[in-house]
Design a protein around this motif. Structure first.
Motif, PDB file in Angstrom:
ATOM      1  N   ALA A 257       1.027   6.506  -7.081  1.00  0.00           N
ATOM      2  CA  ALA A 257      -0.009   7.370  -7.383  1.00  0.00           C
ATOM      3  C   ALA A 257       0.522   8.914  -7.309  1.00  0.00           C
ATOM      4  N   ASP A 258       1.232   9.306  -6.263  1.00  0.00           N
ATOM      5  CA  ASP A 258       1.837  10.502  -5.864  1.00  0.00           C
ATOM      6  C   ASP A 258       2.757  11.010  -7.381  1.00  0.00           C
TER       7      ASP A 258
ATOM      8  N   ALA B  61      -5.739   0.054  -4.881  1.00  0.00           N
ATOM      9  CA  ALA B  61      -4.759  -0.911  -4.064  1.00  0.00           C
ATOM     10  C   ALA B  61      -5.095  -1.697  -3.076  1.00  0.00           C
ATOM     11  N   CYS B  62      -5.844  -1.127  -2.000  1.00  0.00           N
ATOM     12  CA  CYS B  62      -6.059  -1.597  -0.706  1.00  0.00           C
ATOM     13  C   CYS B  62      -7.202  -2.762  -1.062  1.00  0.00           C
TER      14      CYS B  62
ATOM     15  N   SER C 181      -4.835   4.510  -4.166  1.00  0.00           N
ATOM     16  CA  SER C 181      -4.580   3.684  -2.793  1.00  0.00           C
ATOM     17  C   SER C 181      -5.923   2.977  -2.432  1.00  0.00           C
TER      18      SER C 181
ATOM     19  N   VAL D 249      -4.483  10.375  -5.465  1.00  0.00           N
ATOM     20  CA  VAL D 249      -3.772   9.245  -4.453  1.00  0.00           C
ATOM     21  C   VAL D 249      -4.733   8.538  -3.698  1.00  0.00           C
TER      22      VAL D 249
ATOM     23  N   LEU E  32       0.761  -1.086   0.159  1.00  0.00           N
ATOM     24  CA  LEU E  32      -0.033  -0.068  -0.108  1.00  0.00           C
ATOM     25  C   LEU E  32       0.921   1.311   0.011  1.00  0.00           C
ATOM     26  N   GLY E  33       1.983   1.155   0.573  1.00  0.00           N
ATOM     27  CA  GLY E  33       2.812   2.192   0.566  1.00  0.00           C
ATOM     28  C   GLY E  33       3.524   2.523  -0.933  1.00  0.00           C
TER      29      GLY E  33
ATOM     30  N   ALA F  53       1.817   1.696  -3.582  1.00  0.00           N
ATOM     31  CA  ALA F  53       0.909   2.010  -4.324  1.00  0.00           C
ATOM     32  C   ALA F  53       0.549   3.527  -4.206  1.00  0.00           C
ATOM     33  N   GLY F  54       0.813   4.001  -2.961  1.00  0.00           N
ATOM     34  CA  GLY F  54       0.495   5.618  -2.578  1.00  0.00           C
ATOM     35  C   GLY F  54       1.506   6.506  -3.342  1.00  0.00           C
TER      36      GLY F  54
END
Length: 83
Positions: free
Chosen positions: A23-24, A61-62, A58, A54, A16-17, A19-20
């Motif tokens: 996204a950023d 992705a979650c 996220s 984001v 998840l990190g 993915a974030g």
């Protein structure tokens, strides 16, 4: 109890990190923002990357990470959160 153990929790956190972060980075720089006034009314600065892209990426992705780990969306992870 976390389904599939603490190692799965670590894997989910890393995924998840990433993915974030992706996204950023996927949003162009400089950031896209709303104008300072809309129809004559002042609005707060709304950054498209921070407030829209984001969270959407996220969240997607979650959903996929939880599905891959076999976790239900209602998994109780609150005891594992650090503030």
């Amino acid at each position: 109890m976390v389904p599939a153990g603490r190692s799965a929790l670590l894997l989910a956190s890393v995924a998840l990190g990433v993915a974030g972060a992706f996204a950023d980075l996927a949003v162009p720089t400089p950031t896209l923002t709303l104008p300072s006034k809309v129809c004559g009314i002042r609005v707060p600065p709304f950054h498209v990357d921070d407030n829209f892209v984001v969270p959407v990426v996220s969240g997607y992705a979650c959903d996929k990470v939880f599905g891959a780990l076999g976790w239900a969306v209602s998994s109780e992870l609150a005891p594992f959160l650090w503030v």
